[in-house]
Design a protein around this motif. Structure first.
Motif, PDB file in Angstrom:
ATOM      1  N   ILE A   1       0.837  -1.207   0.000  1.00  0.00           N
ATOM      2  CA  ILE A   1       0.000   0.000   0.000  1.00  0.00           C
ATOM      3  C   ILE A   1       0.867   1.250   0.000  1.00  0.00           C
ATOM      4  O   ILE A   1       0.624   2.194  -0.753  1.00  0.00           O
ATOM      5  CB  ILE A   1      -0.959  -0.015   1.209  1.00  0.00           C
ATOM      6  CG1 ILE A   1      -2.006  -1.129   1.026  1.00  0.00           C
ATOM      7  CG2 ILE A   1      -1.622   1.340   1.401  1.00  0.00           C
ATOM      8  CD1 ILE A   1      -2.831  -1.398   2.269  1.00  0.00           C
ATOM      9  N   ILE A   2       1.906   1.264   0.827  1.00  0.00           N
ATOM     10  CA  ILE A   2       2.793   2.427   0.920  1.00  0.00           C
ATOM     11  C   ILE A   2       3.548   2.634  -0.401  1.00  0.00           C
ATOM     12  O   ILE A   2       3.694   3.764  -0.875  1.00  0.00           O
ATOM     13  CB  ILE A   2       3.756   2.267   2.115  1.00  0.00           C
ATOM     14  CG1 ILE A   2       2.958   2.361   3.428  1.00  0.00           C
ATOM     15  CG2 ILE A   2       4.859   3.312   2.070  1.00  0.00           C
ATOM     16  CD1 ILE A   2       3.736   1.945   4.650  1.00  0.00           C
ATOM     17  N   GLN A   3       4.004   1.542  -1.016  1.00  0.00           N
ATOM     18  CA  GLN A   3       4.705   1.665  -2.294  1.00  0.00           C
ATOM     19  C   GLN A   3       3.774   2.224  -3.365  1.00  0.00           C
ATOM     20  O   GLN A   3       4.157   3.103  -4.138  1.00  0.00           O
ATOM     21  CB  GLN A   3       5.248   0.309  -2.738  1.00  0.00           C
ATOM     22  CG  GLN A   3       6.009   0.388  -4.048  1.00  0.00           C
ATOM     23  CD  GLN A   3       6.617  -0.943  -4.451  1.00  0.00           C
ATOM     24  OE1 GLN A   3       6.583  -1.905  -3.694  1.00  0.00           O
ATOM     25  NE2 GLN A   3       7.177  -0.985  -5.648  1.00  0.00           N
ATOM     26  N   ARG A   4       2.554   1.749  -3.439  1.00  0.00           N
ATOM     27  CA  ARG A   4       1.597   2.248  -4.435  1.00  0.00           C
ATOM     28  C   ARG A   4       1.282   3.719  -4.193  1.00  0.00           C
ATOM     29  O   ARG A   4       1.143   4.485  -5.143  1.00  0.00           O
ATOM     30  CB  ARG A   4       0.308   1.397  -4.400  1.00  0.00           C
ATOM     31  CG  ARG A   4      -0.724   1.841  -5.380  1.00  0.00           C
ATOM     32  CD  ARG A   4      -0.225   1.706  -6.820  1.00  0.00           C
ATOM     33  NE  ARG A   4      -1.155   2.355  -7.718  1.00  0.00           N
ATOM     34  CZ  ARG A   4      -0.814   3.098  -8.740  1.00  0.00           C
ATOM     35  NH1 ARG A   4       0.443   3.262  -9.055  1.00  0.00           N
ATOM     36  NH2 ARG A   4      -1.726   3.672  -9.489  1.00  0.00           N
ATOM     37  N   GLU A   5       1.174   4.111  -2.935  1.00  0.00           N
ATOM     38  CA  GLU A   5       0.905   5.514  -2.619  1.00  0.00           C
ATOM     39  C   GLU A   5       2.053   6.404  -3.112  1.00  0.00           C
ATOM     40  O   GLU A   5       1.819   7.471  -3.680  1.00  0.00           O
ATOM     41  CB  GLU A   5       0.719   5.668  -1.105  1.00  0.00           C
ATOM     42  CG  GLU A   5       0.321   7.058  -0.682  1.00  0.00           C
ATOM     43  CD  GLU A   5       0.094   7.153   0.824  1.00  0.00           C
ATOM     44  OE1 GLU A   5       0.053   8.299   1.310  1.00  0.00           O
ATOM     45  OE2 GLU A   5      -0.052   6.127   1.477  1.00  0.00           O
ATOM     46  N   GLY A   6       3.295   5.936  -2.928  1.00  0.00           N
ATOM     47  CA  GLY A   6       4.447   6.691  -3.427  1.00  0.00           C
ATOM     48  C   GLY A   6       4.435   6.812  -4.945  1.00  0.00           C
ATOM     49  O   GLY A   6       4.736   7.869  -5.499  1.00  0.00           O
ATOM     50  N   GLU A   7       4.075   5.731  -5.631  1.00  0.00           N
ATOM     51  CA  GLU A   7       3.993   5.761  -7.091  1.00  0.00           C
ATOM     52  C   GLU A   7       2.905   6.720  -7.568  1.00  0.00           C
ATOM     53  O   GLU A   7       3.087   7.429  -8.570  1.00  0.00           O
ATOM     54  CB  GLU A   7       3.732   4.350  -7.633  1.00  0.00           C
ATOM     55  CG  GLU A   7       4.902   3.408  -7.455  1.00  0.00           C
ATOM     56  CD  GLU A   7       4.549   1.947  -7.745  1.00  0.00           C
ATOM     57  OE1 GLU A   7       3.364   1.655  -8.008  1.00  0.00           O
ATOM     58  OE2 GLU A   7       5.467   1.121  -7.711  1.00  0.00           O
ATOM     59  N   GLN A   8       1.792   6.769  -6.858  1.00  0.00           N
ATOM     60  CA  GLN A   8       0.707   7.686  -7.226  1.00  0.00           C
ATOM     61  C   GLN A   8       1.138   9.141  -7.051  1.00  0.00           C
ATOM     62  O   GLN A   8       0.785   9.999  -7.870  1.00  0.00           O
ATOM     63  CB  GLN A   8      -0.545   7.411  -6.393  1.00  0.00           C
ATOM     64  CG  GLN A   8      -1.323   6.216  -6.851  1.00  0.00           C
ATOM     65  CD  GLN A   8      -2.568   5.986  -6.004  1.00  0.00           C
ATOM     66  OE1 GLN A   8      -2.594   6.295  -4.813  1.00  0.00           O
ATOM     67  NE2 GLN A   8      -3.605   5.445  -6.626  1.00  0.00           N
ATOM     68  N   ILE A   9       1.899   9.419  -6.012  1.00  0.00           N
ATOM     69  CA  ILE A   9       2.393  10.786  -5.791  1.00  0.00           C
ATOM     70  C   ILE A   9       3.287  11.200  -6.958  1.00  0.00           C
ATOM     71  O   ILE A   9       3.158  12.309  -7.499  1.00  0.00           O
ATOM     72  CB  ILE A   9       3.132  10.889  -4.441  1.00  0.00           C
ATOM     73  CG1 ILE A   9       2.137  10.760  -3.287  1.00  0.00           C
ATOM     74  CG2 ILE A   9       3.911  12.198  -4.344  1.00  0.00           C
ATOM     75  CD1 ILE A   9       2.777  10.614  -1.924  1.00  0.00           C
TER      76      ILE A   9
ATOM     77  N   GLU B   1       3.242  10.005 -10.032  1.00  0.00           N
ATOM     78  CA  GLU B   1       2.390  10.166 -11.218  1.00  0.00           C
ATOM     79  C   GLU B   1       1.658  11.503 -11.201  1.00  0.00           C
ATOM     80  O   GLU B   1       1.570  12.181 -12.222  1.00  0.00           O
ATOM     81  CB  GLU B   1       1.373   9.022 -11.295  1.00  0.00           C
ATOM     82  CG  GLU B   1       1.961   7.691 -11.670  1.00  0.00           C
ATOM     83  CD  GLU B   1       0.967   6.545 -11.535  1.00  0.00           C
ATOM     84  OE1 GLU B   1      -0.239   6.803 -11.295  1.00  0.00           O
ATOM     85  OE2 GLU B   1       1.394   5.388 -11.677  1.00  0.00           O
ATOM     86  N   ARG B   2       1.138  11.890 -10.055  1.00  0.00           N
ATOM     87  CA  ARG B   2       0.420  13.174  -9.959  1.00  0.00           C
ATOM     88  C   ARG B   2       1.344  14.358 -10.189  1.00  0.00           C
ATOM     89  O   ARG B   2       0.973  15.333 -10.857  1.00  0.00           O
ATOM     90  CB  ARG B   2      -0.254  13.288  -8.590  1.00  0.00           C
ATOM     91  CG  ARG B   2      -1.435  12.380  -8.429  1.00  0.00           C
ATOM     92  CD  ARG B   2      -2.128  12.597  -7.099  1.00  0.00           C
ATOM     93  NE  ARG B   2      -3.089  11.548  -6.856  1.00  0.00           N
ATOM     94  CZ  ARG B   2      -3.114  10.782  -5.776  1.00  0.00           C
ATOM     95  NH1 ARG B   2      -2.238  10.970  -4.802  1.00  0.00           N
ATOM     96  NH2 ARG B   2      -4.023   9.855  -5.636  1.00  0.00           N
TER      97      ARG B   2
END
Length: 175
Positions: A21-29, A31-32
């Motif tokens: 979950i933490i890794q995906r959140e970092g990837e989303q940041i 991307e944004r």
């Protein structure tokens, strides 16, 4: 507020889920942020790194032209595209002979080549981000036409230079 580590098979699964979950959140940041940079570039709100002859005015939020520097850039394009000067090094030597400097420093061949290969001088800004290339037209920045820019690019390309390649002897190695 971190979940306490439990040293059991269930604790290992919880740790793996939290890490995912933490890794995906970092990837989303990331991307944004990249999408924001792209949107600002395409709308003209962010100038990015401007080449020699241009600067960003933070008060008016616009790109300003330094006409004295742009006259030097125009001279570089004119001399190189006229076939009177056949290499970037000769162009650099010409600038040195005329006493023309860039920000009170002598020119280098890399500086000259960087200017000659920059599409901003024909009114096109390019942004390379995450493997994607975006272009945006800025007609007010153009100091040369597209045909002259393309001619200079052709002259700069290594395939346009006639190089003599020596044929190497084939060596048979025993081992």
């Amino acid at each position: 507020n971190e979940f306490p580590i439990q040293y059991s098979p269930v604790g290992d699964i919880v740790e793996l889920l939290m890490a995912g979950i933490i890794q995906r959140e970092g990837e989303q940041i990331v991307e944004r942020i990249q999408e924001t940079i792209k949107a600002n570039f395409q709308s003209g709100n962010s100038p990015g790194n401007l080449p020699y002859g241009y600067s960003y005015n933070k008060v008016t939020k616009s790109i300003t032209r330094n006409e004295n520097e742009l006259q030097i850039v125009k001279l570089l394009f004119d001399k190189f595209s006229s076939n009177k000067i056949s290499s970037v090094k000769e162009l650099k030597n010409y600038l040195d002979a005329k006493g023309i400097k860039k920000n009170d420093k002598p020119w280098s061949s890399q500086m000259v080549k960087k200017i000659l290969s920059n599409p901003t001088y024909m009114g096109e800004r390019v942004l390379n981000i995450s493997g994607e290339t975006l272009t945006s037209a800025y007609e007010q920045l153009a100091i040369i036409d597209e045909q002259q820019w393309l001619k200079v690019q052709e002259l700069l390309s290594p395939s346009s230079k006639k190089t003599v390649q020596s044929k190497k002897k084939a060596v048979d190695y025993l081992l």
